[in-house]
Motif scaffolding. Structure first.
Motif, mmCIF file in Angstrom:
data_model
loop_
_atom_site.group_PDB
_atom_site.id
_atom_site.type_symbol
_atom_site.label_atom_id
_atom_site.label_comp_id
_atom_site.label_asym_id
_atom_site.label_seq_id
_atom_site.Cartn_x
_atom_site.Cartn_y
_atom_site.Cartn_z
ATOM 1 N N UNK A 42 0.802 -1.082 0.120
ATOM 2 C CA UNK A 42 0.023 -0.048 0.058
ATOM 3 C C UNK A 42 1.034 0.934 0.152
ATOM 4 N N UNK A 43 0.490 2.278 -0.830
ATOM 5 C CA UNK A 43 1.279 3.428 -0.817
ATOM 6 C C UNK A 43 0.344 4.613 0.112
ATOM 7 N N UNK A 44 1.115 4.836 0.976
ATOM 8 C CA UNK A 44 0.500 5.748 2.015
ATOM 9 C C UNK A 44 0.420 7.281 1.508
ATOM 10 N N UNK A 45 -0.351 8.075 2.142
ATOM 11 C CA UNK A 45 -0.411 9.410 1.746
ATOM 12 C C UNK A 45 0.914 10.084 1.774
ATOM 13 N N UNK A 46 1.955 9.742 2.683
ATOM 14 C CA UNK A 46 3.193 10.424 2.847
ATOM 15 C C UNK A 46 4.236 10.153 1.545
ATOM 16 N N UNK A 47 3.582 9.076 0.886
ATOM 17 C CA UNK A 47 4.408 8.427 -0.252
ATOM 18 C C UNK A 47 5.304 7.127 0.025
ATOM 19 N N UNK A 48 5.264 6.792 1.226
ATOM 20 C CA UNK A 48 5.840 5.512 1.780
ATOM 21 C C UNK A 48 4.977 4.337 1.202
ATOM 22 N N UNK A 49 5.652 3.378 0.954
ATOM 23 C CA UNK A 49 5.097 2.144 0.647
ATOM 24 C C UNK A 49 5.250 0.969 1.808
ATOM 25 N N UNK A 50 4.097 0.439 2.237
ATOM 26 C CA UNK A 50 4.134 -0.676 3.477
ATOM 27 C C UNK A 50 3.672 -1.929 2.846
ATOM 28 N N UNK A 51 4.245 -2.947 3.288
ATOM 29 C CA UNK A 51 3.598 -4.446 2.934
ATOM 30 C C UNK A 51 2.521 -4.464 3.682
ATOM 31 N N UNK A 62 -10.127 -0.090 23.685
ATOM 32 C CA UNK A 62 -11.318 -0.028 24.333
ATOM 33 C C UNK A 62 -12.463 -0.613 23.583
ATOM 34 N N UNK A 63 -12.641 -0.005 22.488
ATOM 35 C CA UNK A 63 -13.559 -0.276 21.549
ATOM 36 C C UNK A 63 -13.481 -0.667 20.276
ATOM 37 N N UNK A 64 -14.473 -1.509 19.545
ATOM 38 C CA UNK A 64 -14.427 -1.563 18.153
ATOM 39 C C UNK A 64 -13.879 -0.550 17.394
ATOM 40 N N UNK A 65 -13.190 -0.504 16.445
ATOM 41 C CA UNK A 65 -12.769 0.598 15.589
ATOM 42 C C UNK A 65 -12.958 0.390 14.248
ATOM 43 N N UNK A 66 -12.690 1.608 13.462
ATOM 44 C CA UNK A 66 -12.727 1.399 11.733
ATOM 45 C C UNK A 66 -11.462 2.044 11.412
ATOM 46 N N UNK A 67 -10.998 1.357 10.401
ATOM 47 C CA UNK A 67 -9.625 1.799 9.893
ATOM 48 C C UNK A 67 -9.848 2.851 8.571
ATOM 49 N N UNK A 68 -9.942 3.877 8.679
ATOM 50 C CA UNK A 68 -10.655 4.809 7.963
ATOM 51 C C UNK A 68 -10.223 4.836 6.305
ATOM 52 N N UNK A 69 -8.952 4.287 6.302
ATOM 53 C CA UNK A 69 -7.985 4.084 5.149
ATOM 54 C C UNK A 69 -8.715 2.886 4.391
ATOM 55 N N UNK A 70 -9.406 1.824 4.877
ATOM 56 C CA UNK A 70 -10.183 0.726 4.447
ATOM 57 C C UNK A 70 -11.617 1.010 4.181
ATOM 58 N N UNK A 71 -12.254 1.988 4.935
ATOM 59 C CA UNK A 71 -13.674 2.315 5.044
ATOM 60 C C UNK A 71 -13.682 3.049 3.627
#
Length: 115
Positions: A42-51, A62-71
């Motif tokens: 995945x290429x992130x907003x800062x230009x870096x690439x992650x596996x 504490x609570x369920x959460x949503x990864x906004x980059x995948x929503x």
């Protein structure tokens, strides 16, 4: 815009299996970009690439959460966000910090679900 889960979450877990992008995680659980998708990197907003399989720190302990980059607000899958539709306490709401157009959501869906 992405959806977020507020601190009114009762941790019932109804939302998690409804997400077509596997963007919802139980509090304290690590996540990755690849889960439920065909992503390899995945290429992130800062230009870096992650596996895409690299585990990421939980957004909430504490609570369920949503990864906004995948929503994608279920764009391309359903007419409305399914997490919000099944939430018994109405804590799946629009995230005011993440504003996206329908076109941007559709592009994100295509990126997550390469065929």
């Amino acid at each position: 815009m992405a959806i977020m889960i507020t601190d009114e979450c009762i941790n019932c877990g109804a939302c998690e299996p409804e997400c077509p992008n596997t963007a919802i995680y139980e509090g304290g659980v690590e996540w990755n970009w690849a889960g439920g998708t065909s992503l390899e990197e995945v290429k992130l907003e800062d230009g870096s690439v992650v596996d895409a399989n690299e585990m990421q720190e939980p957004i909430s302990d504490e609570f369920y959460y949503i990864v906004s980059g995948k929503c994608t607000e279920c764009t391309g899958f359903h007419e409305e966000p399914q997490c919000a539709a099944v939430c018994p306490v109405d804590c799946c709401v629009d995230d005011p910090d993440v504003r996206e157009t329908e076109e941007e959501l559709a592009k994100k869906k295509e990126m997550l679900h390469l065929e």
